[in-house]
Design a protein around this motif. Structure first.
Motif, PDB file in Angstrom:
ATOM      1  N   ALA A  25      51.388  43.941  51.370  1.00 54.02           N
ATOM      2  CA  ALA A  25      50.101  44.492  50.955  1.00 54.02           C
ATOM      3  C   ALA A  25      49.225  43.376  50.380  1.00 54.02           C
ATOM      4  N   ASP A  26      48.096  43.754  49.770  1.00 51.28           N
ATOM      5  CA  ASP A  26      47.178  42.777  49.175  1.00 51.28           C
ATOM      6  C   ASP A  26      47.643  42.466  47.759  1.00 51.28           C
ATOM      7  N   SER A  27      48.160  41.291  47.538  1.00 51.95           N
ATOM      8  CA  SER A  27      48.719  40.937  46.230  1.00 51.95           C
ATOM      9  C   SER A  27      47.653  40.734  45.166  1.00 51.95           C
ATOM     10  N   TYR A  28      46.384  40.621  45.574  1.00 50.87           N
ATOM     11  CA  TYR A  28      45.298  40.392  44.615  1.00 50.87           C
ATOM     12  C   TYR A  28      44.548  41.665  44.239  1.00 50.87           C
ATOM     13  N   HIS A  29      44.904  42.779  44.865  1.00 49.49           N
ATOM     14  CA  HIS A  29      44.093  43.984  44.696  1.00 49.49           C
ATOM     15  C   HIS A  29      44.002  44.416  43.227  1.00 49.49           C
ATOM     16  N   TYR A  30      45.120  44.492  42.547  1.00 50.45           N
ATOM     17  CA  TYR A  30      45.099  44.923  41.151  1.00 50.45           C
ATOM     18  C   TYR A  30      44.273  43.966  40.296  1.00 50.45           C
ATOM     19  N   ILE A  31      44.446  42.667  40.515  1.00 49.86           N
ATOM     20  CA  ILE A  31      43.720  41.672  39.717  1.00 49.86           C
ATOM     21  C   ILE A  31      42.217  41.840  39.897  1.00 49.86           C
ATOM     22  N   LEU A  32      41.782  41.938  41.145  1.00 51.12           N
ATOM     23  CA  LEU A  32      40.354  42.061  41.419  1.00 51.12           C
ATOM     24  C   LEU A  32      39.782  43.362  40.854  1.00 51.12           C
ATOM     25  N   MET A  33      40.501  44.453  41.021  1.00 48.64           N
ATOM     26  CA  MET A  33      40.023  45.722  40.488  1.00 48.64           C
ATOM     27  C   MET A  33      39.983  45.700  38.967  1.00 48.64           C
ATOM     28  N   ARG A  34      40.955  45.058  38.358  1.00 45.90           N
ATOM     29  CA  ARG A  34      40.973  44.984  36.895  1.00 45.90           C
ATOM     30  C   ARG A  34      39.751  44.222  36.380  1.00 45.90           C
ATOM     31  N   ILE A  35      39.394  43.156  37.058  1.00 47.19           N
ATOM     32  CA  ILE A  35      38.205  42.397  36.671  1.00 47.19           C
ATOM     33  C   ILE A  35      36.943  43.218  36.878  1.00 47.19           C
ATOM     34  N   LEU A  36      36.920  44.033  37.921  1.00 43.37           N
ATOM     35  CA  LEU A  36      35.739  44.864  38.169  1.00 43.37           C
ATOM     36  C   LEU A  36      35.471  45.861  37.045  1.00 43.37           C
ATOM     37  N   ILE A  37      36.495  46.200  36.276  1.00 44.70           N
ATOM     38  CA  ILE A  37      36.295  47.120  35.163  1.00 44.70           C
ATOM     39  C   ILE A  37      35.339  46.519  34.134  1.00 44.70           C
ATOM     40  N   ALA A  38      35.154  45.201  34.180  1.00 44.38           N
ATOM     41  CA  ALA A  38      34.186  44.555  33.284  1.00 44.38           C
ATOM     42  C   ALA A  38      32.774  45.073  33.505  1.00 44.38           C
ATOM     43  N   ARG A  39      32.536  45.767  34.618  1.00 47.31           N
ATOM     44  CA  ARG A  39      31.211  46.363  34.843  1.00 47.31           C
ATOM     45  C   ARG A  39      30.870  47.408  33.790  1.00 47.31           C
ATOM     46  N   ALA A  40      31.861  47.859  33.054  1.00 48.02           N
ATOM     47  CA  ALA A  40      31.574  48.758  31.933  1.00 48.02           C
ATOM     48  C   ALA A  40      30.679  48.079  30.910  1.00 48.02           C
ATOM     49  N   HIS A  41      30.630  46.746  30.934  1.00 51.95           N
ATOM     50  CA  HIS A  41      29.785  45.988  30.004  1.00 51.95           C
ATOM     51  C   HIS A  41      28.611  45.325  30.739  1.00 51.95           C
ATOM     52  N   ASP A  42      28.261  45.877  31.913  1.00 43.32           N
ATOM     53  CA  ASP A  42      27.094  45.414  32.680  1.00 43.32           C
ATOM     54  C   ASP A  42      27.186  43.947  33.074  1.00 43.32           C
ATOM     55  N   LEU A  43      28.372  43.504  33.444  1.00 43.53           N
ATOM     56  CA  LEU A  43      28.561  42.125  33.865  1.00 43.53           C
ATOM     57  C   LEU A  43      28.691  42.033  35.377  1.00 43.53           C
ATOM     58  N   GLN A  44      28.471  40.833  35.903  1.00 42.23           N
ATOM     59  CA  GLN A  44      28.760  40.577  37.299  1.00 42.23           C
ATOM     60  C   GLN A  44      30.199  40.103  37.445  1.00 42.23           C
ATOM     61  N   ALA A  45      30.758  40.332  38.625  1.00 45.84           N
ATOM     62  CA  ALA A  45      32.126  39.907  38.929  1.00 45.84           C
ATOM     63  C   ALA A  45      32.073  38.922  40.089  1.00 45.84           C
ATOM     64  N   ILE A  46      32.697  37.755  39.891  1.00 45.47           N
ATOM     65  CA  ILE A  46      32.648  36.680  40.882  1.00 45.47           C
ATOM     66  C   ILE A  46      34.062  36.303  41.296  1.00 45.47           C
TER      67      ILE A  46
END
Length: 327
Positions: free
Chosen positions: A194-215
């Motif tokens: 499977a995609d070994s990075y999926h959890y990491i990337l999704m976890r970082i996307l939760i930072a959108r709760a603070h109106d941030l961009q994800a790179i």
């Protein structure tokens, strides 16, 4: 002094275009000169991994000079300092901000492990800004998540300072920190289906709760154009705003992949216009309406806002116009 000294003005740059974030060694005048003419949305001048220890001090002054006298053509100008576990960080910040503060948009802090490291940078920036007479809070912060501890603390990190604009995934150090069985940065480890990075990337996307961009971070196989496009499309599909580029040949792919298509952009703008009309007095003050064969409502508006913002940031122009239904 607390982070309350940072003004709300720090939030104004959070939605800067960052489809392509070009890494440039801060010790290379030739690369720094070339970067100014490339079509990347953001350029970050690197004092960390791209600079050998013996040239870090001289690179600070090279960066100050090129920030002040270069022609960056509207690009977001960022300097990556060394991380707080080194003895270089404080002097990186002082030299660059005192020397080129008005010509700097953000500082990138690598290997962030907890909120206190962001707070420390915020406080140091505030002291320098006050001393130099610069607008307090204008210079933003970009935080790089590069190990397991940083990911565990990403929510607190994202809330640590109003200066914070982005959360960045740093795959190389992260892979090492969790003992991932791969030496190819950004690629899947052998033996995992499977995609070994999926959890990491999704976890970082939760930072959108603070109106941030994800790179998303770099893809080191710079000659593998198909590989770069594949990992960039994965990040874009999840909702990331952009990706690092290590070579000029990767810039066009990043700008394309992290921009909405013209069709999607036009559709998003039509949804926003149609929703504004249907909720107005003239449109009957309704909570939902039909746009062609599609029902739209408040949820549709929120989704359209995201696509429209990305399209505007990418410089797209509308090719369609909303026409209010005739009674």
């Amino acid at each position: 002094m607390t982070t309350a000294t940072t003004t709300p003005a720090a939030a104004t740059g959070r939605l800067r275009p960052r489809r392509s974030c070009l890494a440039v060694p801060g010790s290379s005048p030739r690369f720094l000169e070339k970067a100014q003419g490339l079509p990347a949305d953001q350029v970050f001048l690197d004092l960390e991994d791209a600079c050998a220890p013996l040239v870090k001090e001289s690179a600070r002054h090279v960066i100050v000079d090129v920030l002040n006298h270069g022609d960056w053509g509207g690009k977001t100008r960022v300097v990556r300092v060394n991380d707080w576990t080194t003895h270089w960080t404080y002097r990186d910040v002082i030299t660059v901000v005192e020397g080129a503060g008005p010509s700097l948009d953000c500082l990138m802090l690598p290997k962030v492990q907890d909120a206190g490291q962001v707070t420390a940078l915020d406080l140091l920036l505030t002291q320098i800004e006050k001393t130099m007479g610069l607008p307090v809070g204008r210079i933003g912060i970009e935080a790089q998540i590069e190990n397991a501890r940083g990911l565990l603390n990403v929510d607190a990190i994202a809330a640590a300072s109003p200066r914070l604009e982005t959360i960045i995934f740093g795959p190389a150090d992260f892979m090492a920190s969790i003992n991932m069985k791969s030496l190819v940065v950004g690629e899947q480890p052998p033996g995992y289906p499977a995609d070994s990075y999926h959890y990491i990337l999704m976890r970082i996307l939760i930072a959108r709760a603070h109106d941030l961009q994800a790179i998303d971070g770099p893809y080191l196989q710079i000659r593998n154009a198909d590989g770069y496009r594949a990992v960039a499309r994965r990040a874009a599909a999840l909702g990331f705003d952009g990706k690092w580029v290590l070579h000029p040949d990767q810039i066009a792919a990043a700008n394309e992949i992290f921009s909405p298509s013209q069709e999607d952009y036009d559709h998003a703008e039509l949804i926003l216009d149609a929703y504004d009309w249907c909720t107005s007095q003239a449109g009957g003050a309704k909570g939902s309406a039909m746009l062609g064969e599609e029902m739209i409502d408040e949820a549709s508006r929120k989704m359209a806002l995201v696509i429209a913002a990305k399209g505007r940031a990418a410089g797209l122009q509308r090719t369609s116009k909303f026409e209010a239904p005739q009674a």
